[in-house]
Enzyme design. Structure first.
Site, mmCIF file in Angstrom:
data_model
loop_
_atom_site.group_PDB
_atom_site.id
_atom_site.type_symbol
_atom_site.label_atom_id
_atom_site.label_comp_id
_atom_site.label_asym_id
_atom_site.label_seq_id
_atom_site.Cartn_x
_atom_site.Cartn_y
_atom_site.Cartn_z
ATOM 1 N N CYS A 198 0.844 -1.191 0.000
ATOM 2 C CA CYS A 198 0.000 0.000 0.000
ATOM 3 C C CYS A 198 0.883 1.246 0.000
ATOM 4 C CB CYS A 198 -0.960 0.096 1.181
ATOM 5 S SG CYS A 198 -2.057 -1.299 1.340
ATOM 6 N N ARG B 9 3.474 0.017 -5.069
ATOM 7 C CA ARG B 9 3.284 -0.622 -3.762
ATOM 8 C C ARG B 9 1.941 -1.354 -3.653
ATOM 9 N NH1 ARG B 9 6.806 1.402 -0.068
ATOM 10 N NH2 ARG B 9 5.451 0.726 1.616
ATOM 11 N N TRP C 81 -2.939 -2.557 -1.668
ATOM 12 C CA TRP C 81 -2.653 -3.965 -1.972
ATOM 13 C C TRP C 81 -3.373 -4.737 -0.883
ATOM 14 C CZ3 TRP C 81 -0.338 -8.251 0.275
ATOM 15 C CH2 TRP C 81 0.042 -9.271 -0.602
ATOM 16 N N ASN D 154 -1.167 1.771 5.862
ATOM 17 C CA ASN D 154 -0.353 0.761 5.182
ATOM 18 C C ASN D 154 0.174 -0.164 6.267
ATOM 19 O OD1 ASN D 154 1.611 -0.656 3.722
ATOM 20 N ND2 ASN D 154 3.117 0.979 3.957
ATOM 21 N N GLY D 155 -0.144 -1.453 6.164
ATOM 22 C CA GLY D 155 0.330 -2.403 7.172
ATOM 23 C C GLY D 155 -0.773 -3.370 7.534
ATOM 24 N N GLU E 202 16.396 -16.351 -11.678
ATOM 25 C CA GLU E 202 15.960 -14.961 -11.839
ATOM 26 C C GLU E 202 15.249 -14.767 -13.184
ATOM 27 O OE1 GLU E 202 15.467 -12.596 -9.985
ATOM 28 O OE2 GLU E 202 15.519 -10.780 -11.201
ATOM 29 N N LYS F 259 11.418 -13.516 -13.549
ATOM 30 C CA LYS F 259 11.012 -12.340 -14.341
ATOM 31 C C LYS F 259 9.865 -12.710 -15.264
ATOM 32 C CE LYS F 259 12.501 -10.099 -12.493
ATOM 33 N NZ LYS F 259 13.030 -9.719 -11.334
ATOM 34 N N GLU G 164 6.502 -13.509 -13.308
ATOM 35 C CA GLU G 164 5.838 -12.407 -12.605
ATOM 36 C C GLU G 164 5.202 -11.394 -13.539
ATOM 37 O OE1 GLU G 164 8.372 -10.496 -9.703
ATOM 38 O OE2 GLU G 164 10.008 -10.251 -11.107
ATOM 39 N N HIS H 58 16.730 -35.021 -13.076
ATOM 40 C CA HIS H 58 16.010 -35.559 -11.920
ATOM 41 C C HIS H 58 14.560 -35.096 -11.884
ATOM 42 C CE1 HIS H 58 19.770 -37.157 -10.491
ATOM 43 N NE2 HIS H 58 20.310 -35.974 -10.726
ATOM 44 N N LYS I 113 5.672 -4.054 -5.143
ATOM 45 C CA LYS I 113 7.127 -3.916 -5.136
ATOM 46 C C LYS I 113 7.700 -4.076 -3.751
ATOM 47 C CE LYS I 113 10.901 -2.023 -7.292
ATOM 48 N NZ LYS I 113 11.244 -3.336 -7.825
HETATM 49 C C1 G6P Z 1 8.694 -8.261 -3.948
HETATM 50 C C2 G6P Z 1 9.121 -7.623 -5.240
HETATM 51 C C3 G6P Z 1 10.401 -8.279 -5.751
HETATM 52 C C4 G6P Z 1 11.472 -8.217 -4.685
HETATM 53 C C5 G6P Z 1 11.008 -8.807 -3.360
HETATM 54 C C6 G6P Z 1 11.979 -8.499 -2.234
HETATM 55 O O1 G6P Z 1 8.292 -9.565 -4.182
HETATM 56 O O2 G6P Z 1 8.103 -7.742 -6.216
HETATM 57 O O3 G6P Z 1 10.845 -7.607 -6.907
HETATM 58 O O4 G6P Z 1 12.597 -8.920 -5.129
HETATM 59 O O5 G6P Z 1 9.751 -8.241 -2.982
HETATM 60 O O6 G6P Z 1 11.993 -7.119 -2.032
HETATM 61 P P1 G6P Z 1 13.208 -6.312 -1.458
HETATM 62 O O7 G6P Z 1 12.752 -4.884 -1.494
HETATM 63 O O8 G6P Z 1 13.435 -6.815 -0.065
HETATM 64 O O9 G6P Z 1 14.377 -6.562 -2.342
#
Ligand code: G6P
Length: 611
Positions: free
Chosen positions: A2, A27, A73, A99-100, A484, A488, A491, A507, A606
């Protein structure tokens, strides 16, 4: 998660709040709302993005120089108009954005219900606003006291801004666990979850600490704790440009951030590494360098992409400095009763510096007596403030939800740390030390070159955009890159993708391979090149379709693969930085071609400030 924004001053609040919300949409973006005060508060909220809220408000003039806004969110209650913030108390005395998570909301809600409170939404936030009102009316106290008393009864995390109808020229902001920044202007104050809505107006900011409450009027701010202890505001000067948080001509933030990497990596090592004379200096670690060098064990923790960077870090530190390293998901580490020794060093990796699980994990490690360090991007965020020391990545604001430049900046810091530790521990020869430093300084130019393969990546994306599954394979340093790359893709394009160590394919995942299965292989010429060639053959033998990331001039893999993307020759230690670039571009273009919202993928946020 949020995003929250507030303004009190002499300017029109509505545009400030709406534009601020757009900056904070990373957020959360499932619903949005505002409240503008012009004598009487006007409240509007709507399911969907900030643009839906704007459309809903339309041309209606909303004058007023005080306002708050929220982009959500969802945690408690589905995303809909009623659950959207701001929330108003039952008797209309208070309006609040949050937010929280209020963890004891259910208990508080039933207590309030017994006292006649009726709830409109399913949210924990409505419980808080009603609790404040209940204390205010019942206790006959000031709004500020009511807010503070209510917060002492709350278990959980919050960043809140409160408007009250009896004192409409005051905003009350408070924080615990969720970030809140106050921008200090002349006769005006700004409040936001991070500084991006604020920097175009003022660079002077105060980062609230846990349990801080700020009572804001146009010309004065009173800062205290929720326990009524007066505090002296610590005003800091920010160093972010507004250009850094705009799209700068790119279609999406993600693409802009992919293209920024030559510069952001350079910014990460600038002033810290030099090849004339050969030197590495990480100022933030200076005070703890002896302990770090002598560490018996390093534990790297993170979530999501930051966890992938941590995996690269494990390979780097063990390889170059010969210190045992463990990598942990912060969420597992904090709950599994881990063994933490006093001579362990725990390093938290986080772009936002606010991830709830990572924060909780470092608190646990601190309590156990370990030295706790941070590698974070957002200056002044919670993790850097709670760790003993650390290194900022200096990648600049990352807005796209899918992390790109923050990952490469994190890996750059880990490379520098590993070289520095290797040097101090005597595990690197002088020649290797110099060679490694040189490698790092060549990375930005090499990435520029890799970015030129974007047209080829588009062709590959067109061919595979309708695939239902993807497999990503890599060995050694390229295994975390495979993870990674897969992350990507899933997501932002919602295609199922898995990353695997190439040898593990036998395996299990090999059973999935047929002529519809694209397999992305990172097949760089390094010590395990021959092995990866065999893995490519194994995929080919089962009619799998190969997209290979290879070293410039490679012919062996080229003959077998359906598509190859070339990477300039480079040492293994910087390999992750280079090979991840085409995978970012691939995910980006596939997502765009599928019509996905690249910067705001569904269900994600994010900054994950809830467990
Ligand atoms: C969320 C974001 C990711 C990020 C992860 C950890 O899932 O969408 O992109 O890698 O949080 O966030 P941080 O801010 O701790 O790197």
């Amino acid at each position: 998660m949020c995003g929250i924004v507030g303004y009190i001053g002499y300017r029109q609040a509505f545009p400030i709040v709406i534009n601020g919300l757009k900056r904070l949409e990373y957020r959360g973006y499932d619903s949005a709302g505002i409240c503008i005060v012009n004598g009487d508060p006007f409240l509007a909220k709507q399911k969907g993005k900030v643009s839906d809220l704007e459309a809903f408000i339309g041309d209606r003039p909303l004058p007023g120089t005080i306002g708050i806004g929220h982009t959500r969110w969802a945690t408690h209650g589905e995303p809909n108009d009623i659950n959207a913030h701001p929330h108003e108390s039952m008797n209309g005395k208070f309006i609040l954005i949050h937010n929280g998570i209020i963890e004891n909301y259910s208990l508080l809600r039933s207590k309030l219900e017994k006292r006649g409170y009726i709830f409109k939404s399913e949210t924990d936030t409505e419980v808080l606003v009603n609790l404040i009102e209940y204390i205010y009316l019942k206790g006959n106290v000031t709004p500020e006291i009511a807010v503070r008393l209510a917060l002492t009864k709350v278990v959980g995390a919050y960043g809140i801004v409160v408007i009250n109808r009896d004192e409409p020229d005051t905003l009350i902001a408070a924080r615990k666990g969720s970030p809140l920044v106050i921008g200090v202007g002349e006769g005006e104050y700004f409040i936001a979850s991070d500084a991006t809505p604020i920097v175009e107006f003022t660079k002077s900011v105060i980062f609230l600490n846990d349990n801080d409450v700020a009572v804001l009027q146009r010309n004065q701010m009173v800062l205290k704790t929720i326990y009524n202890q007066a505090l002296e505001p610590n005003i800091q000067q920010l160093d972010i440009d507004i250009e850094a948080i705009e799209k700068g001509g790119y279609e999406h933030f993600m693409l802009k951030e992919i293209y920024e990497q030559p510069r952001s990596i350079h910014d990460t090592y600038r002033g810290r590494i030099s090849s004339d004379p050969f030197d590495i200096h990480l100022g933030g670690l200076y005070s703890v360098l002896p302990n770090l060098t002598e560490a018996k064990r390093i534990i790297l923790i993170g979530c999501g992409t930051s966890w992938h960077a941590a995996l690269v870090g494990e390979y780097l530190i063990e390889d170059l400095a010969r210190i045992p390293v463990e990598v942990e998901y912060a969420s597992e580490f904090r709950y599994r009763n881990p063994i933490i020794n006093k001579d362990d060093v725990v390093i938290a990796i986080s772009q936002s510096g606010e991830t709830a699980d990572t924060l909780a994990a470092i608190r646990l490690a601190k309590e156990a007596g370990a030295l706790v360090l941070g590698i974070c991007n957002v200056v002044g965020s919670s993790i850097p403030r709670e760790t003993h020391a650390g290194v900022y990545t200096h990648a600049g604001p990352e807005i796209g939800v899918a992390s790109t430049k923050a990952f490469t900046a994190q890996v750059t810091v880990l490379i520098m740390m590993a070289i520095l530790l290797g040097r101090r521990r005597g595990t690197l020869t002088e020649e290797r030390y110099r060679e490694l430093i040189r490698e790092v300084t060549l990375v930005p130019d090499k990435i520029e070159k890799i970015l030129q393969s974007e047209e080829l990546v588009k062709v590959i994306s067109e061919r595979f955009k309708d695939s239902r599954n993807f497999l990503y394979l890599g060995r050694g340093y390229y295994f975390p890159v495979a993870l990674e790359g897969a992350l990507k893709l899933k997501e932002i394009s919602y295609i199922h993708a898995e990353g695997y160590p190439a040898a593990e394919m036998k395996h299990g995942p090999i059973a999935l391979i047929d002529d519809t299965m694209p397999v992305v292989v990172i097949a760089i010429k390094d010590s395990s090149y021959e092995k990866i060639v065999s893995n490519v053959q194994e995929v080919k033998a089962r009619k799998g379709v190969i997209i290979a990331v290879v070293t410039e001039g490679d012919t062996t893999i080229k003959e077998m693969a359906d598509y190859t993307i070339e990477i300039p020759e480079a040492g293994e230690i910087v390999g992750a930085l280079l090979t991840v670039i085409p995978l970012q571009l691939l995910a980006y273009h596939i997502a765009v071609m599928r019509g996905c919202n690249v910067d705001q993928p569904r269900n994600l946020a994010k900054s994950v400030t809830v467990e």
